[in-house]
Enzyme design. Sequence first.
Site, PDB file in Angstrom:
ATOM      1  CG  ASP A 116      -1.847   1.095   1.314  1.00 52.69           C
ATOM      2  OD1 ASP A 116      -2.930   0.916   0.749  1.00 52.69           O
ATOM      3  OD2 ASP A 116      -1.517   2.156   1.884  1.00 52.69           O
ATOM      4  CG  HIS A 153       4.002  16.477 -17.438  1.00 49.63           C
ATOM      5  ND1 HIS A 153       4.002  17.757 -16.931  1.00 49.63           N
ATOM      6  CD2 HIS A 153       2.707  16.182 -17.657  1.00 49.63           C
ATOM      7  CE1 HIS A 153       2.752  18.210 -16.850  1.00 49.63           C
ATOM      8  NE2 HIS A 153       1.938  17.267 -17.279  1.00 49.63           N
ATOM      9  CG  ASP A 208      -1.137  19.497 -15.756  1.00 45.56           C
ATOM     10  OD1 ASP A 208      -0.293  18.615 -16.004  1.00 45.56           O
ATOM     11  OD2 ASP A 208      -1.558  20.303 -16.622  1.00 45.56           O
ATOM     12  CD  GLU A 230       2.377  17.197 -20.924  1.00 51.56           C
ATOM     13  OE1 GLU A 230       1.398  16.709 -21.510  1.00 51.56           O
ATOM     14  OE2 GLU A 230       2.312  18.267 -20.290  1.00 51.56           O
ATOM     15  CG  ASP A 256      -0.354  14.606 -17.465  1.00 58.66           C
ATOM     16  OD1 ASP A 256      -0.442  15.391 -16.490  1.00 58.66           O
ATOM     17  OD2 ASP A 256      -0.194  14.995 -18.642  1.00 58.66           O
ATOM     18  CG  ASP A 272      -4.578   6.365  -0.743  1.00 56.39           C
ATOM     19  OD1 ASP A 272      -3.449   5.876  -0.900  1.00 56.39           O
ATOM     20  OD2 ASP A 272      -5.374   5.952   0.123  1.00 56.39           O
ATOM     21  CG  ASP A 298      -2.755   2.439  -2.720  1.00 55.57           C
ATOM     22  OD1 ASP A 298      -1.578   2.706  -2.401  1.00 55.57           O
ATOM     23  OD2 ASP A 298      -3.720   2.590  -1.948  1.00 55.57           O
TER      24      ASP A 298
HETATM   25  N1  TRP Z   1      -0.781  17.491 -19.267  1.00 53.26           N
HETATM   26  C1  TRP Z   1      -1.942  17.348 -20.112  1.00 53.26           C
HETATM   27  C2  TRP Z   1      -2.124  18.658 -20.846  1.00 53.26           C
HETATM   28  O1  TRP Z   1      -1.678  19.668 -20.381  1.00 53.26           O
HETATM   29  C3  TRP Z   1      -3.145  17.053 -19.274  1.00 53.26           C
HETATM   30  C4  TRP Z   1      -4.155  16.306 -19.998  1.00 53.26           C
HETATM   31  C5  TRP Z   1      -5.218  16.806 -20.637  1.00 53.26           C
HETATM   32  C6  TRP Z   1      -4.166  14.905 -20.153  1.00 53.26           C
HETATM   33  N2  TRP Z   1      -5.905  15.793 -21.204  1.00 53.26           N
HETATM   34  C7  TRP Z   1      -5.287  14.618 -20.912  1.00 53.26           C
HETATM   35  C8  TRP Z   1      -3.333  13.888 -19.714  1.00 53.26           C
HETATM   36  C9  TRP Z   1      -5.585  13.304 -21.244  1.00 53.26           C
HETATM   37  C10 TRP Z   1      -3.639  12.577 -20.055  1.00 53.26           C
HETATM   38  C11 TRP Z   1      -4.768  12.307 -20.817  1.00 53.26           C
HETATM   39  O2  TRP Z   1      -2.713  18.680 -21.910  1.00 53.26           O
HETATM   40 ZN    ZN Z   2      -0.783  20.077 -18.464  1.00 52.64          ZN
END
Ligand code: TRP
Ligand code: ZN
Length: 450
Positions: free
Chosen positions: A55, A137, A149, A183, A212, A314, A318
């Site tokens: 965990d 990222h 993000d 990114e 992400d 969380d 996991d």
């Molecule tokens: N970092 C991505 C971005 O700025 C965030 C994001 C938007 C994302 N839509 C997504 C990440 C779909 C994964 C899947 O655009």
């Molecule tokens: Zn983003």
Amino acid sequence: MTHPRSSLPRANSKALAALALMAAAGLLAASPAASATLERTGPAAASAEPLAAPDIPIGNVKSHLAQLQSIANANGGNRAHGRTGYRASLDYVKAKLDAAGFTTTVQQFTSSGSTGYNLVADWPGGDANQVLMAGAHLDSVSAGAGINDNGSGSAAVLETALAVSRAEFQPTKHLRFAWWGAEELGMVGSKYYVNGLSATDRAKISGYVNLDMVGSPNPGYFVYDDDPALEKVFKDWYAGIGVPTEPETEGDGRSDHASFKNAGIPVGGLFTGASRTKTAAQATKWGGTSGQAFDRCYHSSCDTSVNIDDTALDRNSDALAHAIWTLGTAEPTPPGQSYENTTDVAIPDNAAAVTSAIAVSGRTGNAPATLRAAVDIKHTWRGDLVVDLLAPDGTAYRLKNSSGSDSADNVIATYTVDASSETANGTWRLRVQDVAAQDTGYIDSWKLTF
Ligand code: TRP
Ligand code: ZN
Ligand code: CA
């Protein structure tokens, strides 16, 4: 994914060796707790499930987020590419990994006139020909601290890596964790990494898992619907806790997994939603507020340490650990036999379909449920292309649809097809049709693996 049944993960054999030593020293006899342990790790365990993933302590994940917030505060409010807050974030993550016994590499690149960095952390051991990767990222946009993000994914991947170290996990696969730079400028860091790999090294990556935005304050539970095995491991974990998931659709290919997918590497991942609105049906199954964005602070200054749903963070931490433990100890898939056609076939612009054939003989029975079709089509606008696999009896399996908005080059991907109702022997065909004017290309090669 099938669980390994015949081979013990090596951590288990190690535990057995330790127990043997303890037994020799007479340490076990008096302790019921120790003999209970002996039972679980004894020979019977050889037919049991692999070691369960630990965990992941949410407190640790949150403390990484608090550190990333402090780093942003001390560096003009962000952790963006080219800013001091980015390098400070990377140094924070790297120091934790170095202390935990990872082999870390900082990869430098240039984007928009600034130096960017990827951080790659290898866990020593495992089969170097089967590399399992997880990444996130680490850069924010310049508008804010980027805690959801993508501090969230960065912290979850970091804490999972640290859990690997704490457990002295000895997976069959080689584990590699990565934190990408830039990114937010178009997946620059991850593209740089993938492009920098030799074809041989690329082929050794058996999967890439991307995190992400995994702690959105009004969360949804989205699983990338890409590689079936990677998707399944996450869906199984969520099914196990009784939380429904949906396939990720908010901008397919909008994060670093796209860099891997474009190179034909199987990808998966988790996502809790960005600027899209949670529907009433989603609020019913997941809670939270319908009619409101999953993350109202997406790409803005309020994406701070309070912009996190702890439960979502969380669960996704996991779930990632479960995926690393499950996939990391999976039996290597038997090599299988491949059949390839490397003769170029021109694809005429906006015209009838063309095909390329592969004759399969000497096989018995049907094709597998996981027939792999590796496609290499060079084209200047892949959205023009509709691609099907035709079984010997002519049944078509759609590999890829056309898309007006997909302006990227080339279709270089491996598709998994359930071909279990088809006979293996016979002539299989790749059928490609260009359905829009202007851009053209050719089938460079394709390969079937049974
Ligand atoms: N970092 C991505 C971005 O700025 C965030 C994001 C938007 C994302 N839509 C997504 C990440 C779909 C994964 C899947 O655009
Ligand atoms: Zn983003
Ligand atoms: Ca065209």
